[in-house]
Design an enzyme around this catalytic site. Structure first.
Site: not given
Ligand code: BGC
Length: 956
Positions: A483, A756
């Site tokens: 990401e 996270e």
């Molecule tokens: C990210 C998050 C992001 C989310 C959206 C994820 O894959 O790492 O931090 O805000 O997707 O829901």
């Protein structure tokens, strides 16, 4: 008891009689103003003085030309403004340099000394300033190939005698490192960074005067795939998002003493060759074969007889922009703390800190030997835990050229890691052979916090490390897996914390310009900016709201009204879109939402399954955004817009209350995030409802045993919602919780960054099975903003901290705390201790500001003070102190006290182990006495007696 302020040694009485100097002069939000992108850069300065109550009454600015000749001067201007003051002179032309000096008068007309002369120089402000063209190697490539080598480009040129100065204006489609005569230009890495390239491509300006020599010179650049054509996005991602050809744009302008100039530009006279980088990818790492190095490739003597040509490619040069913020640099080196063998016999290096960057190695060995470095944030069963990286390979490979000692580090990738697995090392690997190189946007550190509690300090340090790792040109969600994207929701919630810790103004100003450009293109704020999704996404509350909230936060923290003006159309367009979706009902209750993402009760495979309904989140944010757009309009003097959006916000609040709030004040999602939103966004019409909602919020938190029960949306608000309603004790109790889920649970598990998920690592040391399991996500670290304001006691009371709210609130077991913030006016500080029943506080207020100081635990009205150092000391009693706790206390009172509750729980677990569910039953009965509730435990008498005696022994 006396609340008298103590007189300060070293601080002069009266106004402005002590000397003052100008400590710092800035242009826009740049620390270094070479190649600035505006003809009229705004000026800011910081006054240094020991005088108390220093207020600026006027200033004077002088502008000098390159020969130190005075060109323009303002004379004395009567003004108290010292931050982002409009450029008072004729606009700068492209390339035009000035040195500026400033002095300021205090209100009593004592002038400060002049500042030192501070340079500013315009970049190339117009597309037609560029004679260079983008050039790409003149060879065919398989554009679908997953790995493509990095090209080298070069050209030789002559330099005459008498150079006065030289500037290199340079950028690339891809990432680049420029070299002149064998030396890397500047100290940036990963230039030009990542912007929404189709709309805005940054160029850099370097002073290269010292790299040139009379006679034959060579200029070169190495290019990498970077974000331009490398793979981006989750689930396999996409390649070639912006184009499939790497290209360089370079314009070297050399000025001579005789007034002539030479301009060396990228054009078809350049040469190209494949170099030693066989593959480079942001996600997957870099592969480098040192045997393929072309010695001296960027020097004039290199034989480029076998190099290919280049061809020009078309590109709209009006998309070129100068940087608004700092470049990415290497900012620190970290040595290994341990090298060990894993259970399967692999060599694992522990750097002791989860960080972002790469490993530099120093090695000697046989030509052709390949060293492989794999990276991960955590270990699982003693081996690298790479599953959370998903489709990111995060592997660097270096093949030795042999002979002398070789030092290498990758250029065109980065990794989020604490551990590296090293394979193929010739001989024994020693700690001195490796260094982790920390890389991020080189913003100025502006905020610090520390207190008497070690775990809280580590939590704060983790927030800082999380920010460093995720402010790599774009504010990203995470730095390690497939990401590393500019997720809007994440920065929306983290921006208040970020603006305290570092000067993020230029960095985020640039990102917001990308957001606005892409929003205009797609008609909606993309989930991630720059967007990498092939299609436009639906609007999502709390994510798209970054369009409104982030500019507003920047205005609050830096006092920059221009950012509001630049973003106003984007802010308004977002709210207009919501108004259209919500229609006459003013409820945003349809369509896709992320909602309170990663509520701890959500199962690993469904992060959106939160206790608070996504519709409540969406309409709450709609009201909030409309209100902020109204307020922004007010700041900008847009009277009609202000009235319109504030009225819209009022209608949305009414609709929210009608649909989701009971007359008594309960919310339809009886969940902590829902109450936090309603209280913080002012969605509850009357005081009785607010009171009831606050009570419900505390009750829910108690029922959860003071475990956190909020996700991305509720977490930044929960402590403020509690404190706003007077429930300080509950906020601190929540902060101090160590069991999962809580802020401190990861700290107790050895975390060195913010995770996270509340439980990215499970208590047994295994990695959470969910897909969303990063160990470096800043979103849940947004609590640090509350810590700075509430424990540290420093908050802006007016935009840019022109006036400061100093209102520390001791709590938990904290006996000492200090927060410092370099405001746009200078350093502000609040430091306090409680010792032997005495509260002592030192407050530093920067020149040209005032502070409103509230003395905690006292009934003294807030005190207005001017600049200088102020100290108070007085007898202090904990305002939350309660009578001793016994078995006849209510369950609620016992839960509220972490120590007492631990006694209750441990005793039950020890003496009544067969009733594990009892904890939940007890937690749900907060108004009953513990004695009553214990009746349900089989051996109630024994349990009660043991609790009673332990509580008494603990002094409860
Ligand atoms: C990210 C998050 C992001 C989310 C959206 C994820 O894959 O790492 O931090 O805000 O997707 O829901």
């Amino acid at each position: 008891m006396s609340y008298q302020e103590m007189t300060q040694p070293g601080s002069a009485p009266g106004v402005g009689t002590a000397s003052a100097s100008i400590a710092d002069v800035r242009f826009e939000h740049r620390r270094d103003a070479l190649g600035i992108g505006t003809a009229e850069p705004r000026l800011s300065w910081i006054v240094a003085t020991k005088a108390s109550g220093w207020r600026q009454g006027g200033y004077e600015i002088e502008a000098y030309g390159p020969d130190n000749d005075l060109r323009e001067q303002t004379g004395r201007v009567e003004s108290d403004q010292s931050v982002l003051v409009p450029w008072p002179f004729a606009p700068l032309a492209s390339r035009e340099p000035r040195t500026i000096r400033i002095r300021a008068w205090a209100a009593d007309r004592q002038p400060s000394a002049w500042s030192s002369l501070t340079p500013v120089e315009a970049g190339l402000l117009h597309a037609d300033d560029w004679t260079a063209r983008f050039v790409t190697p003149d060879w065919d490539e398989d554009t679908a190939a997953p790995q493509r080598p990095s090209p080298l480009l070069r050209r030789v040129f002559d330099v005459r005698a008498g150079v006065t100065h030289a500037r290199l204006y340079v950028t690339a489609l891809g990432v680049f490192e420029a070299q002149l005569n064998g030396v890397a230009v500047g100290d940036h890495v990963l230039d030009p960074g990542w912007t929404s390239y189709n709309h805005r491509l940054r160029y850099q300006t370097f002073d290269v005067t010292d790299l040139l020599r009379e006679g034959s010179n060579a200029m070169g650049a190495m290019l990498g795939d970077g974000w331009f054509r490398g793979r981006l996005g989750f689930g396999g991602g996409r390649r070639n998002i912006y184009g499939d050809r790497l290209a360089l744009l370079a314009q070297l302008e050399i000025a001579y003493g005789d007034g002539t100039t030479d301009c060396i530009v990228t054009d078809e006279s350049w040469h190209a060759a494949r170099g030693p980088i066989l593959a480079s990818s942001i996600y997957d790492g870099e592969t480098y074969d040192a045997r393929l190095e072309r010695d001296g490739w960027s020097t004039a003597g290199h034989d480029d007889g076998d190099w290919a040509g280049v061809r020009a490619i078309g590109r709209d040069l009006s998309t070129l922009v100068a940087p608004a913020g700092p470049p990415v640099r290497r900012t620190e080196e970290v040595a290994p703390v341990a090298i060990s063998a894993s259970p399967s016999g692999r060599t694992i290096v522990d750097f002791g800190q989860n960080l972002v960057g790469w490993v530099r190695l120093t090695v000697q060995g046989e030509a052709g030997q390949t060293i492989t470095l794999r990276h991960a944030e955590v270990l699982e069963n003693g081996e690298l835990g790479t599953r959370p990286l998903r489709h990111a390979e995060a592997t660097d490979r270096y093949t030795l050229r042999g002979g002398e000692t070789e030092t290498w580090e990758p250029r065109f990738t980065f990794h989020g890691f604490r551990y590296a697995e090293v394979n193929g090392w010739p001989g024994e690997l020693r700690a001195d052979d490796l260094r982790a190189v920390v890389v991020h946007s080189d913003m100025e550190r502006t905020g610090w916090f520390e207190c008497s509690d070690g775990l809280i300090n580590r939590l704060h340090a983790n927030v800082v490390w999380g920010m460093r790792g995720n402010f790599l040109d774009v504010p990203t969600d995470c730095p390690q897996r497939d990401e590393r994207l500019g997720w809007t929701g994440d920065i929306q919630v983290f921006s208040p914390t970020a603006t305290f810790l570092y000067d993020t103004a230029g960095f985020l100003q640039s990102w917001l310009a990308d957001l606005a450009a892409e929003q205009q293109e797609h008609g909606v704020v993309p989930f991630v900016v720059p967007t990498v999704m092939p299609e436009s996404n639906p609007p999502a509350a709390a994510w798209g709201d970054a369009a409104v909230v982030v500019p507003w936060v920047l205005y609050q923290r830096y006092g920059d009204t221009d950012i509001l003006a630049q973003q106003f159309d984007s802010m308004r367009a977002w709210v207009e879109l919501l108004a259209k979706i919500a229609g006459e009902r003013h409820l945003w209750d349809q369509g896709f939402q992320f909602g309170d993402w990663l509520d701890p009760s959500a199962p690993p495979d469904n992060p959106a399954d939160a206790r608070t309904s996504p519709q409540i989140v969406a309409t709450a944010y709609f009201a909030h955004a409309a209100e902020l757009v109204g307020q922004a309009a007010g700041v900008l003097g847009r009277v009609e817009d202000e009235a319109h959006y504030r009225a819209l916000a009022a209608r949305v609040r009414k609709a929210f209350a009608h649909e989701y709030v009971t007359p008594a004040g309960r919310l339809l999602s009886d969940a902590t995030t829902a109450y936090a939103l309603a209280l913080e966004f002012g969605l509850l019409p009357d005081a009785a409802q607010r009171q009831h909602a606050a009570e419900r919020l505390v009750a829910l938190i108690r029922e959860s045993g003071y475990h956190i029960s909020t996700g991305f949306v509720g977490t930044p608000l929960i402590c403020d919602a509690l404190c706003r309603t007077g429930n300080y004790r509950a906020a601190f109790r929540l902060l101090f919780q160590r069991e999962n889920p809580s802020w401190l649970y990861p700290v107790t598990m050895g975390a060195t960054t913010i995770w996270e998920r509340w439980d990215s690592m499970l208590p047994d040391g295994s990695i959470n099975p969910g897909e969303m399991t990063s160990f470096n996500h800043y979103a849940l670290g947004a609590v640090a903003d509350w810590m700075h304001r509430t424990i540290g006691g420093l908050a802006p009371a007016a935009p840019g901290y022109r006036s400061i709210e100093v209102r520390p609130r001791p709590g938990g077991s904290i006996t000492q705390a200090a927060a410092r913030h370099r405001t746009p006016y200078g350093m502000a500080e609040c430091a306090w201790t409680i010792e032997a029943g005495e509260f002592q506080m030192t407050v530093v207020v920067p020149p040209n500001t005032t502070a409103r100081v509230t003395l905690p635990g006292s009934d003294v009205a807030p005190i207005e003070v001017g600049s200088g150092t102020h100290r108070w000391s007085y007898a202090y009693q904990d305002p939350e102190a309660r009578p001793p706790l016994t078995i006849d206390s209510t369950v609620g009172d016992l839960i509220d006290d972490a120590g007492a509750w631990e006694v209750v729980m441990n005793t039950i677990a020890r003496l009544a182990p067969r009733v594990p569910f009892i904890r939940r039953i007890i937690q749900g009965q907060s108004s009953s006495s513990l004695r009553e509730v214990l009746a349900t435990v089989p051996n109630a008498g024994e349990v009660g007696a043991a609790i009673e005696s332990t509580l008494a022994a603990l002094g409860h």
